[in-house]
Design a protein around this motif. Structure first.
Motif: not given
Length: 273
Positions: A30-36
């Motif tokens: 999500f944007g710069d946030l890598v969640v997987l």
């Protein structure tokens, strides 16, 4: 949209014997946030897999990808051997049609943290609605099925109650019955007790315990209830920053974790009890 399109089917991508859910190199940001983060995860048929980890670690995103509420940016997802976001044609993978995605997703049920019941419907109507509309049951068949399921979760006296007249624990049990009414092969539970008052947690955990002990259904449970995770899980996955830190039987994860991140997380959570 997943980017692994029009690629040859590699042998390691094919169905794994006994695998109900399979993530292969799945990424989601999500944007710069890598969640997987390039996630590989296999869940065996009938396995009760418990996912634990800090808030914001990506646990719920695993479930949301399976429910097609979030699309992965890349990678492959399989449910009982069938690709979820891709279709195989002439030995190659292509982006799946919406019809294909819906067909595979129908095998999966999910119970959410905040119930998501229809407020204008009674408990009976909430449970019988989808089987009639999606599975094609008659009204009498849908009602009979709903009554059986509500009775099985201890709500045989609440058929005609609207959600506004039910406690949080009762609402969550209606939500569980509603998911079961679709006869899923895989059930997902996302922090289903976190919105409940402490005295109501036990009644919902009791229903989940019965499901785990008395059905062969594959279950993925995201939970912050460590005692319950230890009791119900065939395997526990410690998840943080988009990837699996450690996985193993409950007795290993809780009594002898191998990774410092797991030890730190468990100390923090159990010290708050």
């Amino acid at each position: 949209m997943p980017v692994d399109l029009d690629v040859p089917v590699h042998p390691r991508m094919s169905e794994v014997e006994g695998s109900a859910v399979r993530f292969q190199q799945v990424t989601k940001s999500f944007g710069d946030l890598v969640v997987l983060d390039d996630l590989d995860l296999d869940v065996a048929a009938g396995e009760k897999l418990v996912i634990v980890g800090p808030s914001g670690s990506g646990k719920t995103t695993i479930l949301r990808v399976l429910m097609t509420l979030e699309r992965p940016d890349s990678g492959l997802v399989q449910v009982n051997g069938d690709y979820l976001y891709h279709e195989e044609r002439n030995g190659r993978l292509h982006a799946a049609s919406q019809r294909h995605i819906r067909q595979v997703r129908r095998r999966i049920g999910m119970v959410f943290q905040h119930f998501n019941l229809f407020p204008h419907m009674t408990a009976l109507e909430n449970v019988s609605f989808a089987p009639r509309k999606v599975l094609g049951l008659s009204r009498s068949e849908g009602v009979e099925k709903a009554k059986d399921l509500l009775s099985s979760v201890g709500l045989g006296d609440k058929f005609d109650e609207h959600p506004s007249r039910l406690s949080g624990g009762q609402k969550q049990r209606v939500a569980i019955a509603r998911a079961l009414a679709m006869e899923p092969e895989v059930m997902l539970f996302d922090e289903v007790t976190s919105a409940l008052d402490p005295e109501l947690v036990g009644e919902v955990l009791g229903v989940l315990r019965d499901l785990a002990e008395n059905t062969s259904m594959t279950m993925l449970l995201v939970t912050h209830e460590m005692g319950f995770a230890r009791e119900i899980g065939d395997r526990v996955v410690m998840f943080d920053e988009g990837h699996v830190v450690e996985a193993g039987p409950p007795e290993q994860i809780f009594a002898n974790p191998q990774e410092q991140r797991t030890r730190d997380f468990l100390h923090a959570v159990l010290d708050r009890k």
